[in-house]
Design a protein around this motif. Sequence first.
Motif, PDB file in Angstrom:
ATOM      1  N   GLY A   1      35.628  -3.184   9.069  1.00 18.21           N
ATOM      2  CA  GLY A   1      34.808  -3.741  10.140  1.00 18.21           C
ATOM      3  C   GLY A   1      33.721  -4.637   9.565  1.00 18.21           C
ATOM      4  N   PHE A   2      33.010  -5.309  10.428  1.00 21.53           N
ATOM      5  CA  PHE A   2      31.994  -6.262   9.979  1.00 21.53           C
ATOM      6  C   PHE A   2      30.932  -5.606   9.101  1.00 21.53           C
ATOM      7  CE2 PHE A   2      27.969  -8.521  10.482  1.00 21.53           C
ATOM      8  CZ  PHE A   2      28.334  -9.784  10.035  1.00 21.53           C
ATOM      9  N   ILE A   3      30.322  -4.551   9.609  1.00 21.78           N
ATOM     10  CA  ILE A   3      29.269  -3.886   8.844  1.00 21.78           C
ATOM     11  C   ILE A   3      29.858  -3.153   7.642  1.00 21.78           C
ATOM     12  CG2 ILE A   3      27.477  -2.100   8.915  1.00 21.78           C
ATOM     13  CD1 ILE A   3      27.070  -2.883  11.891  1.00 21.78           C
ATOM     14  N   GLY A   4      30.962  -2.452   7.851  1.00 22.02           N
ATOM     15  CA  GLY A   4      31.596  -1.711   6.760  1.00 22.02           C
ATOM     16  C   GLY A   4      31.973  -2.598   5.588  1.00 22.02           C
TER      17      GLY A   4
ATOM     18  N   ASP B   1      44.323  -2.517  16.640  1.00 27.86           N
ATOM     19  CA  ASP B   1      44.333  -3.866  17.215  1.00 27.86           C
ATOM     20  C   ASP B   1      43.301  -4.078  18.330  1.00 27.86           C
ATOM     21  OD1 ASP B   1      45.515  -2.381  19.199  1.00 27.86           O
ATOM     22  OD2 ASP B   1      47.364  -3.549  19.269  1.00 27.86           O
ATOM     23  N   TYR B   2      42.270  -3.217  18.377  1.00 21.59           N
ATOM     24  CA  TYR B   2      41.221  -3.449  19.367  1.00 21.59           C
ATOM     25  C   TYR B   2      40.528  -4.777  19.079  1.00 21.59           C
ATOM     26  CZ  TYR B   2      37.568  -2.596  22.744  1.00 21.59           C
ATOM     27  OH  TYR B   2      36.724  -2.703  23.822  1.00 21.59           O
ATOM     28  N   TYR B   3      40.279  -5.027  17.775  1.00 20.76           N
ATOM     29  CA  TYR B   3      39.852  -6.349  17.312  1.00 20.76           C
ATOM     30  C   TYR B   3      41.016  -6.934  16.540  1.00 20.76           C
ATOM     31  CZ  TYR B   3      35.080  -4.994  18.484  1.00 20.76           C
ATOM     32  OH  TYR B   3      33.952  -4.589  19.146  1.00 20.76           O
ATOM     33  N   ASP B   4      41.047  -8.233  16.381  1.00 16.51           N
ATOM     34  CA  ASP B   4      42.131  -8.914  15.686  1.00 16.51           C
ATOM     35  C   ASP B   4      42.321  -8.334  14.277  1.00 16.51           C
ATOM     36  OD1 ASP B   4      43.967 -10.642  14.614  1.00 16.51           O
ATOM     37  OD2 ASP B   4      42.755 -12.449  14.912  1.00 16.51           O
ATOM     38  N   PRO B   5      43.474  -7.705  14.006  1.00 10.45           N
ATOM     39  CA  PRO B   5      43.718  -7.152  12.676  1.00 10.45           C
ATOM     40  C   PRO B   5      43.644  -8.202  11.569  1.00 10.45           C
ATOM     41  CG  PRO B   5      45.325  -6.290  14.226  1.00 10.45           C
ATOM     42  CD  PRO B   5      44.556  -7.374  14.940  1.00 10.45           C
ATOM     43  N   ALA B   6      43.885  -9.458  11.886  1.00 11.11           N
ATOM     44  CA  ALA B   6      43.799 -10.511  10.870  1.00 11.11           C
ATOM     45  C   ALA B   6      42.390 -10.604  10.295  1.00 11.11           C
ATOM     46  CB  ALA B   6      44.229 -11.855  11.453  1.00 11.11           C
TER      47      ALA B   6
ATOM     48  N   LEU C   1      28.489  10.555  -1.805  1.00 12.10           N
ATOM     49  CA  LEU C   1      27.972  10.046  -0.540  1.00 12.10           C
ATOM     50  C   LEU C   1      29.136   9.733   0.391  1.00 12.10           C
ATOM     51  CD1 LEU C   1      25.467   8.916   1.032  1.00 12.10           C
ATOM     52  CD2 LEU C   1      25.930   6.722  -0.093  1.00 12.10           C
ATOM     53  N   VAL C   2      28.985  10.064   1.666  1.00  9.92           N
ATOM     54  CA  VAL C   2      29.949   9.685   2.699  1.00  9.92           C
ATOM     55  C   VAL C   2      29.196   8.844   3.723  1.00  9.92           C
ATOM     56  CG1 VAL C   2      31.485  10.480   4.536  1.00  9.92           C
ATOM     57  CG2 VAL C   2      31.338  11.769   2.383  1.00  9.92           C
ATOM     58  N   ILE C   3      29.693   7.639   3.962  1.00 13.43           N
ATOM     59  CA  ILE C   3      29.106   6.747   4.964  1.00 13.43           C
ATOM     60  C   ILE C   3      30.140   6.580   6.059  1.00 13.43           C
ATOM     61  CG2 ILE C   3      28.156   4.464   5.442  1.00 13.43           C
ATOM     62  CD1 ILE C   3      27.518   4.271   2.408  1.00 13.43           C
ATOM     63  N   ASN C   4      29.818   7.056   7.263  1.00 16.41           N
ATOM     64  CA  ASN C   4      30.748   6.980   8.376  1.00 16.41           C
ATOM     65  C   ASN C   4      30.371   5.831   9.303  1.00 16.41           C
ATOM     66  OD1 ASN C   4      32.734   7.524  10.264  1.00 16.41           O
ATOM     67  ND2 ASN C   4      31.537   9.113  11.271  1.00 16.41           N
ATOM     68  N   LEU C   5      31.093   4.728   9.191  1.00 22.57           N
ATOM     69  CA  LEU C   5      30.875   3.581  10.064  1.00 22.57           C
ATOM     70  C   LEU C   5      32.058   3.354  10.999  1.00 22.57           C
ATOM     71  CD1 LEU C   5      29.240   1.076   7.546  1.00 22.57           C
ATOM     72  CD2 LEU C   5      28.110   2.530   9.238  1.00 22.57           C
ATOM     73  N   ALA C   6      33.053   4.220  10.937  1.00 20.75           N
ATOM     74  CA  ALA C   6      34.218   4.087  11.803  1.00 20.75           C
ATOM     75  C   ALA C   6      33.803   4.365  13.249  1.00 20.75           C
ATOM     76  CB  ALA C   6      35.312   5.056  11.373  1.00 20.75           C
ATOM     77  N   ALA C   7      34.298   3.549  14.138  1.00 18.69           N
ATOM     78  CA  ALA C   7      34.007   3.737  15.559  1.00 18.69           C
ATOM     79  C   ALA C   7      35.070   3.032  16.375  1.00 18.69           C
ATOM     80  CB  ALA C   7      32.637   3.147  15.906  1.00 18.69           C
ATOM     81  N   GLN C   8      35.264   3.488  17.578  1.00 18.92           N
ATOM     82  CA  GLN C   8      36.185   2.830  18.500  1.00 18.92           C
ATOM     83  C   GLN C   8      35.350   2.188  19.584  1.00 18.92           C
ATOM     84  OE1 GLN C   8      39.627   2.336  18.421  1.00 18.92           O
ATOM     85  NE2 GLN C   8      39.039   0.963  20.065  1.00 18.92           N
ATOM     86  N   ALA C   9      35.311   0.891  19.594  1.00 16.75           N
ATOM     87  CA  ALA C   9      34.538   0.172  20.612  1.00 16.75           C
ATOM     88  C   ALA C   9      35.130   0.406  21.997  1.00 16.75           C
ATOM     89  CB  ALA C   9      34.517  -1.312  20.289  1.00 16.75           C
ATOM     90  N   GLY C  10      34.301   0.252  22.992  1.00 11.67           N
ATOM     91  CA  GLY C  10      34.770   0.382  24.369  1.00 11.67           C
ATOM     92  C   GLY C  10      34.650   1.798  24.805  1.00 11.67           C
TER      93      GLY C  10
END
Length: 103
Positions: free
Chosen positions: A10-13, A35-40, A94-103
């Motif tokens: 993702g952008f921040i990750g 594919d919620y956001y463009d996988p490309a 360290l574990v940084i959790n930035l995973a999220a499902q938008a919407g």
Amino acid sequence: MRVLLTGCAGFIGFHVARRLLDRGDELVGVDSINDYYDPALKHARLAQLGIDARGAVTGRTCRSDRHPGMEFRRLSLEDRVAIEGVFSGQAYDLVINLAAQAG
């Protein structure tokens, strides 16, 4: 330091991953590349980190060809068995959790 980073495509990750690698940390990056956001976009970000995510099969580890201390695993946090595998036999500082499902 050994770091587990979820949402690394993702952008921040992606920017967090770059910073960690720039300072010399070992990094295990995780992302589902859904594919919620463009996988490309996610593939392009991972390519900048030296990961060919197009060949990333769910659950299999890919190594970076630019950063010897980085590996990537394509998986969903909803997959309990896969997540347990990420932690099995691994120690993280360290574990940084930035995973999220938008919407």
